[in-house]
Structure formats: C-alpha cells, structure tokens
Scaffold this motif. Structure first.
Motif, PDB file in Angstrom:
ATOM      1  N   SER A   1       7.973   3.383 -32.659  1.00 19.62           N
ATOM      2  CA  SER A   1       8.257   3.760 -34.041  1.00 19.62           C
ATOM      3  C   SER A   1       7.026   3.545 -34.911  1.00 19.62           C
ATOM      4  N   GLN A   2       7.092   4.115 -36.104  1.00 22.82           N
ATOM      5  CA  GLN A   2       6.007   3.916 -37.065  1.00 22.82           C
ATOM      6  C   GLN A   2       5.953   2.459 -37.494  1.00 22.82           C
ATOM      7  N   ASP A   3       7.120   1.810 -37.572  1.00 18.12           N
ATOM      8  CA  ASP A   3       7.156   0.394 -37.933  1.00 18.12           C
ATOM      9  C   ASP A   3       6.395  -0.448 -36.906  1.00 18.12           C
ATOM     10  N   GLU A   4       6.621  -0.177 -35.618  1.00 19.44           N
ATOM     11  CA  GLU A   4       5.875  -0.899 -34.575  1.00 19.44           C
ATOM     12  C   GLU A   4       4.386  -0.639 -34.704  1.00 19.44           C
ATOM     13  N   ALA A   5       4.020   0.607 -34.919  1.00 18.63           N
ATOM     14  CA  ALA A   5       2.601   0.951 -35.067  1.00 18.63           C
ATOM     15  C   ALA A   5       1.990   0.217 -36.261  1.00 18.63           C
ATOM     16  N   ASN A   6       2.717   0.126 -37.355  1.00 14.69           N
ATOM     17  CA  ASN A   6       2.222  -0.578 -38.539  1.00 14.69           C
ATOM     18  C   ASN A   6       2.038  -2.061 -38.273  1.00 14.69           C
ATOM     19  N   ARG A   7       2.995  -2.672 -37.580  1.00 13.56           N
ATOM     20  CA  ARG A   7       2.871  -4.101 -37.259  1.00 13.56           C
ATOM     21  C   ARG A   7       1.675  -4.343 -36.337  1.00 13.56           C
ATOM     22  N   VAL A   8       1.507  -3.474 -35.341  1.00 13.58           N
ATOM     23  CA  VAL A   8       0.367  -3.608 -34.427  1.00 13.58           C
ATOM     24  C   VAL A   8      -0.945  -3.490 -35.202  1.00 13.58           C
TER      25      VAL A   8
ATOM     26  N   GLY B   1       2.844 -14.033 -43.789  1.00 13.52           N
ATOM     27  CA  GLY B   1       3.864 -15.057 -43.883  1.00 13.52           C
ATOM     28  C   GLY B   1       4.548 -15.133 -45.228  1.00 13.52           C
ATOM     29  N   GLU B   2       4.310 -14.173 -46.113  1.00 12.72           N
ATOM     30  CA  GLU B   2       4.903 -14.210 -47.443  1.00 12.72           C
ATOM     31  C   GLU B   2       6.357 -13.772 -47.452  1.00 12.72           C
ATOM     32  N   ALA B   3       6.835 -13.149 -46.389  1.00 11.76           N
ATOM     33  CA  ALA B   3       8.202 -12.617 -46.388  1.00 11.76           C
ATOM     34  C   ALA B   3       9.056 -13.324 -45.347  1.00 11.76           C
ATOM     35  N   ALA B   4       9.084 -14.631 -45.375  1.00 10.37           N
ATOM     36  CA  ALA B   4       9.753 -15.397 -44.334  1.00 10.37           C
ATOM     37  C   ALA B   4      11.262 -15.204 -44.300  1.00 10.37           C
ATOM     38  N   THR B   5      11.868 -14.701 -45.376  1.00  6.16           N
ATOM     39  CA  THR B   5      13.314 -14.546 -45.376  1.00  6.16           C
ATOM     40  C   THR B   5      13.751 -13.189 -44.840  1.00  6.16           C
ATOM     41  N   GLU B   6      12.851 -12.303 -44.676  1.00  3.80           N
ATOM     42  CA  GLU B   6      13.135 -10.949 -44.224  1.00  3.80           C
ATOM     43  C   GLU B   6      13.361 -10.923 -42.714  1.00  3.80           C
ATOM     44  N   SER B   7      14.203  -9.995 -42.223  1.00  5.53           N
ATOM     45  CA  SER B   7      14.361  -9.899 -40.767  1.00  5.53           C
ATOM     46  C   SER B   7      13.051  -9.412 -40.169  1.00  5.53           C
ATOM     47  N   GLY B   8      12.719  -9.879 -38.987  1.00  6.68           N
ATOM     48  CA  GLY B   8      11.444  -9.530 -38.376  1.00  6.68           C
ATOM     49  C   GLY B   8      10.295 -10.321 -38.975  1.00  6.68           C
ATOM     50  N   ALA B   9      10.613 -11.373 -39.677  1.00  6.96           N
ATOM     51  CA  ALA B   9       9.596 -12.185 -40.333  1.00  6.96           C
ATOM     52  C   ALA B   9       8.770 -12.942 -39.304  1.00  6.96           C
ATOM     53  N   PRO B  10       7.610 -13.402 -39.711  1.00  5.54           N
ATOM     54  CA  PRO B  10       6.786 -14.191 -38.801  1.00  5.54           C
ATOM     55  C   PRO B  10       7.478 -15.475 -38.372  1.00  5.54           C
ATOM     56  N   SER B  11       7.064 -15.980 -37.234  1.00  2.00           N
ATOM     57  CA  SER B  11       7.563 -17.268 -36.764  1.00  2.00           C
ATOM     58  C   SER B  11       7.051 -18.362 -37.689  1.00  2.00           C
ATOM     59  N   ARG B  12       7.497 -19.578 -37.460  1.00  3.56           N
ATOM     60  CA  ARG B  12       7.037 -20.711 -38.277  1.00  3.56           C
ATOM     61  C   ARG B  12       5.526 -20.872 -38.227  1.00  3.56           C
ATOM     62  N   HIS B  13       4.916 -20.362 -37.182  1.00  5.41           N
ATOM     63  CA  HIS B  13       3.476 -20.534 -36.989  1.00  5.41           C
ATOM     64  C   HIS B  13       2.696 -19.269 -37.337  1.00  5.41           C
ATOM     65  N   GLY B  14       3.370 -18.289 -37.956  1.00  5.15           N
ATOM     66  CA  GLY B  14       2.693 -17.087 -38.434  1.00  5.15           C
ATOM     67  C   GLY B  14       2.549 -15.972 -37.424  1.00  5.15           C
ATOM     68  N   PHE B  15       3.191 -16.080 -36.264  1.00  2.49           N
ATOM     69  CA  PHE B  15       3.106 -15.034 -35.251  1.00  2.49           C
ATOM     70  C   PHE B  15       4.159 -13.962 -35.543  1.00  2.49           C
ATOM     71  N   VAL B  16       3.769 -12.700 -35.380  1.00  9.07           N
ATOM     72  CA  VAL B  16       4.616 -11.558 -35.702  1.00  9.07           C
ATOM     73  C   VAL B  16       5.067 -10.870 -34.414  1.00  9.07           C
ATOM     74  N   ASP B  17       6.318 -10.428 -34.381  1.00  3.37           N
ATOM     75  CA  ASP B  17       6.820  -9.665 -33.232  1.00  3.37           C
ATOM     76  C   ASP B  17       6.126  -8.316 -33.170  1.00  3.37           C
ATOM     77  N   ILE B  18       5.398  -8.083 -32.090  1.00  2.47           N
ATOM     78  CA  ILE B  18       4.831  -6.757 -31.828  1.00  2.47           C
ATOM     79  C   ILE B  18       4.870  -6.524 -30.322  1.00  2.47           C
TER      80      ILE B  18
END
Length: 149
Positions: A109-116, A38-55
C-alpha cells in the motif's frame, strides 16, 4: 564505491519522498512523520516505546535478528555510529547482520511505502528489529526493542 551506492539510494529515496508529497494530502505526510518521530503515540500503528515503527522487512531479511543498514568501511560519522552499535550488540550477545542496501519489492500500500520512506530517509544507520525499524537509534533502544522491553 559503497558510499556512492548509499548516496545513490538516499537520493532516489529523497526524490520518492518529494514526489509523494506532491500526490499525498499534507495531513498524510505529517501523520507518517509524526509516527517516525514518536509524536503520535496514541495513534494505531504508533511507534514502539523505543521509537521503532512497523514496516515490512527488506527483501531477503528473515527478521530473526537485528539488521544494521549503513556503509561498510567508511570513515563517515554515520558509519562510525553503525560500528559502535555493532560493538555494543556484540558485547550484549545480540545477533545482528549488516547490510549496505535494502530493497522492498512487496509493499502492499501507499501507507507502507510512506512508512518505509520515512524511516529509510532518516539518518544512518537504519536498524531493523524484527518487523520494526528506526533511523539512527542508540544502542540501548535497539537492545530494549530486541528484548521486547
């Protein structure tokens, strides 16, 4: 036996993270970690207000309910947290399912794999709400994410 399966999955996932760190720039690994914490809330793809990440959803999951990934019938603290979360969701009338394993065969993508990997390597329980996930969320965060608040 179930603890062994979860332990094996965690070990494989940890090895994948270590391997990814060797091949990815340090900034990319830190960016994914920041999104999960949750440290990067201004970035696109950032966590929701409750800390959930798109994966992406694990194979076989519909995304119409909450999914709790944790070992079943286990005395560990992690399993007990999952039990307490399930009881709270029951009390709130929120539909959920439980699972002991997750497979991701359609990562694009590698980005999806990293988020997972970032989420799935976190403390258990791992909780999916629609197409977002978080490691070890409290019941209030799960209910708020489910209700869209």
């Amino acid at each position: 036996m179930n603890v062994l399966k979860v332990g094996f999955f965690a070990a494989v996932a940890a090895l994948a993270v270590l391997a990814a760190r060797e091949y990815l720039p340090r900034d990319a690994v830190q960016a994914v970690a920041a999104r999960v914490t949750g440290e990067a809330a201004t970035e696109s793809g950032a966590p929701s207000r409750h800390g959930f990440v798109d994966i992406p959803l694990p194979d076989g999951q519909s995304g119409h309910h909450v999914v709790i990934f944790a070992p079943a019938n286990c005395p560990s603290d992690a399993a007990q947290r999952a039990e307490a979360l399930a009881r709270r969701l029951d009390d709130a009338g929120i539909p959920y399912t439980r699972s002991q394993s997750a497979n991701f065969s359609t990562l694009s993508s590698q980005d999806e794999a990293n988020r997972v990997m970032s989420v799935m390597n976190g403390p258990i329980p791992i909780v999916f709400v629609r197409k977002r996930a978080r490691a070890n969320p409290d019941a209030e965060a799960v209910m708020a994410e489910y209700r869209g608040g």
